[in-house]
Design a protein around this motif. Structure first.
Motif, short mmCIF file in Angstrom:
data_model
loop_
_atom_site.label_atom_id
_atom_site.label_comp_id
_atom_site.label_asym_id
_atom_site.label_seq_id
_atom_site.Cartn_x
_atom_site.Cartn_y
_atom_site.Cartn_z
N GLU A 1 0.82 -1.21 0.00
CA GLU A 1 0.00 0.00 0.00
C GLU A 1 0.86 1.26 0.00
OE1 GLU A 1 -3.71 -1.66 2.67
OE2 GLU A 1 -2.12 -0.56 3.65
N ASP A 2 2.05 1.17 0.58
CA ASP A 2 2.91 2.33 0.77
C ASP A 2 4.05 2.32 -0.25
OD1 ASP A 2 1.41 2.98 3.05
OD2 ASP A 2 2.68 1.72 4.31
N PHE A 3 4.30 3.48 -0.86
CA PHE A 3 5.40 3.58 -1.82
C PHE A 3 6.70 3.90 -1.08
CE2 PHE A 3 2.14 3.98 -5.05
CZ PHE A 3 2.72 3.28 -6.11
N GLU A 4 7.71 3.11 -1.36
CA GLU A 4 9.04 3.29 -0.79
C GLU A 4 9.97 3.86 -1.85
OE1 GLU A 4 12.70 0.64 1.11
OE2 GLU A 4 11.18 -0.34 -0.10
N LEU A 5 10.72 4.86 -1.46
CA LEU A 5 11.79 5.40 -2.29
C LEU A 5 13.08 4.73 -1.86
CD1 LEU A 5 12.80 7.63 -4.30
CD2 LEU A 5 13.27 8.97 -2.24
N THR A 6 13.84 4.21 -2.82
CA THR A 6 15.15 3.65 -2.52
C THR A 6 16.19 4.29 -3.43
OG1 THR A 6 15.12 1.82 -4.13
CG2 THR A 6 14.07 1.42 -1.98
N TRP A 7 17.42 4.31 -2.97
CA TRP A 7 18.52 4.81 -3.77
C TRP A 7 19.75 4.00 -3.43
CZ3 TRP A 7 15.95 7.53 0.01
CH2 TRP A 7 16.62 7.66 1.23
N ALA A 8 20.63 3.88 -4.40
CA ALA A 8 21.91 3.21 -4.20
C ALA A 8 22.91 3.90 -5.12
CB ALA A 8 21.81 1.72 -4.54
N LEU A 9 24.08 4.22 -4.58
CA LEU A 9 25.09 4.93 -5.35
C LEU A 9 26.42 4.19 -5.32
CD1 LEU A 9 24.50 8.57 -4.11
CD2 LEU A 9 23.68 7.55 -6.21
N ARG A 10 27.22 4.42 -6.35
CA ARG A 10 28.59 3.90 -6.34
C ARG A 10 29.30 4.47 -5.12
NH1 ARG A 10 30.47 6.06 -11.86
NH2 ARG A 10 31.81 7.17 -10.41
N PRO A 11 30.04 3.65 -4.39
CA PRO A 11 30.71 4.15 -3.19
C PRO A 11 31.64 5.33 -3.43
CG PRO A 11 30.67 1.77 -3.17
CD PRO A 11 30.16 2.19 -4.51
N ASP A 12 32.26 5.42 -4.61
CA ASP A 12 33.20 6.51 -4.86
C ASP A 12 32.51 7.86 -5.06
OD1 ASP A 12 32.32 5.43 -7.44
OD2 ASP A 12 33.83 6.75 -8.34
N VAL A 13 31.18 7.89 -5.16
CA VAL A 13 30.48 9.17 -5.28
C VAL A 13 29.65 9.51 -4.04
CG1 VAL A 13 30.45 9.05 -7.81
CG2 VAL A 13 28.45 8.25 -6.50
N TRP A 14 29.77 8.70 -3.00
CA TRP A 14 29.07 8.99 -1.75
C TRP A 14 29.49 10.36 -1.24
CZ3 TRP A 14 29.52 3.86 1.52
CH2 TRP A 14 28.73 2.87 0.93
N GLY A 15 28.56 11.06 -0.60
CA GLY A 15 28.87 12.34 0.02
C GLY A 15 28.84 13.53 -0.92
N GLN A 16 28.40 13.35 -2.17
CA GLN A 16 28.36 14.44 -3.13
C GLN A 16 26.95 14.97 -3.36
OE1 GLN A 16 30.74 13.66 -6.66
NE2 GLN A 16 32.07 12.31 -5.47
N GLY A 17 25.98 14.46 -2.61
CA GLY A 17 24.61 14.98 -2.71
C GLY A 17 23.77 14.39 -3.82
N TYR A 18 24.29 13.39 -4.54
CA TYR A 18 23.53 12.82 -5.65
C TYR A 18 22.25 12.11 -5.19
CZ TYR A 18 27.73 13.58 -8.53
OH TYR A 18 28.80 14.12 -9.19
#
Length: 173
Positions: free
Chosen positions: A94-111
């Motif tokens: 019933e509930d929509f979940e937002l998920t995200w996954a980023l390459r570790p080398d771009v973590w912390g850049q606000g993407y």
């Protein structure tokens, strides 16, 4: 559902089979896979990642809008830096979940925040009235993104994925 969004630095688009090598740098990275939902099966090579992408692409037209899975691409160099999805949370779907996954080398850049904001805005335009994010209690990065998105903490639950998770919610303003 077909989607193409742009932000200042990113393009959110449909996955393509040719994304397999770049997607493996995300979903095949141990430091990313560790935080994914329990149903996620480790991906160890480009062939396996290609199969996952094929399944995602094939399932897309059958998802309940605005559900979908998309690639996050940096506009300046075309590099695939992450993935984003809107999906129905188990067990009641019933509930929509937002998920995200980023390459570790771009973590912390606000993407993650930038791409998620665009996807949430689009989802609200499609008529849903709230979006959730769930995170393991010690996943500080995911909790930080949820907070930067303006999501409110609504508590802990074991309802989703049979594990204790922090639940965040955002409703249109």
């Amino acid at each position: 559902m077909s989607l193409e969004l742009t932000t200042d630095r990113l393009r959110i688009r449909e996955w393509e089979l040719d994304d397999a090598e770049a997607a493996l740098e995300i979903y095949g990275a141990a430091e990313v896979a560790h935080w994914l939902t329990p149903e996620w099966q480790p991906v160890n090579d480009a062939g396996a990642m290609r199969s996952v992408l094929h399944a995602w692409i094939e399932a897309g037209p059958n998802l309940i809008p605005p559900a979908g899975r998309w690639a996050i691409v940096r506009k300046d160099d075309g590099a695939l830096v992450g993935g984003l999805s809107l999906k129905l949370l188990p067990p009641y779907e019933e509930d929509f979940e937002l998920t995200w996954a980023l390459r570790p080398d771009v973590w912390g850049q606000g993407y993650a925040t930038e791409a998620s904001r665009a996807a949430i805005g689009w989802a609200f335009e499609q008529g849903i009235d709230e979006v959730f994010a769930v995170a393991r209690p010690n996943n500080r990065r995911a909790v930080g993104v949820a907070r930067r998105l303006g999501m409110e903490w609504v508590g802990e639950t074991e309802k989703y994925y049979d594990m204790r998770l922090q639940v965040f919610r955002l409703r249109p303003v």
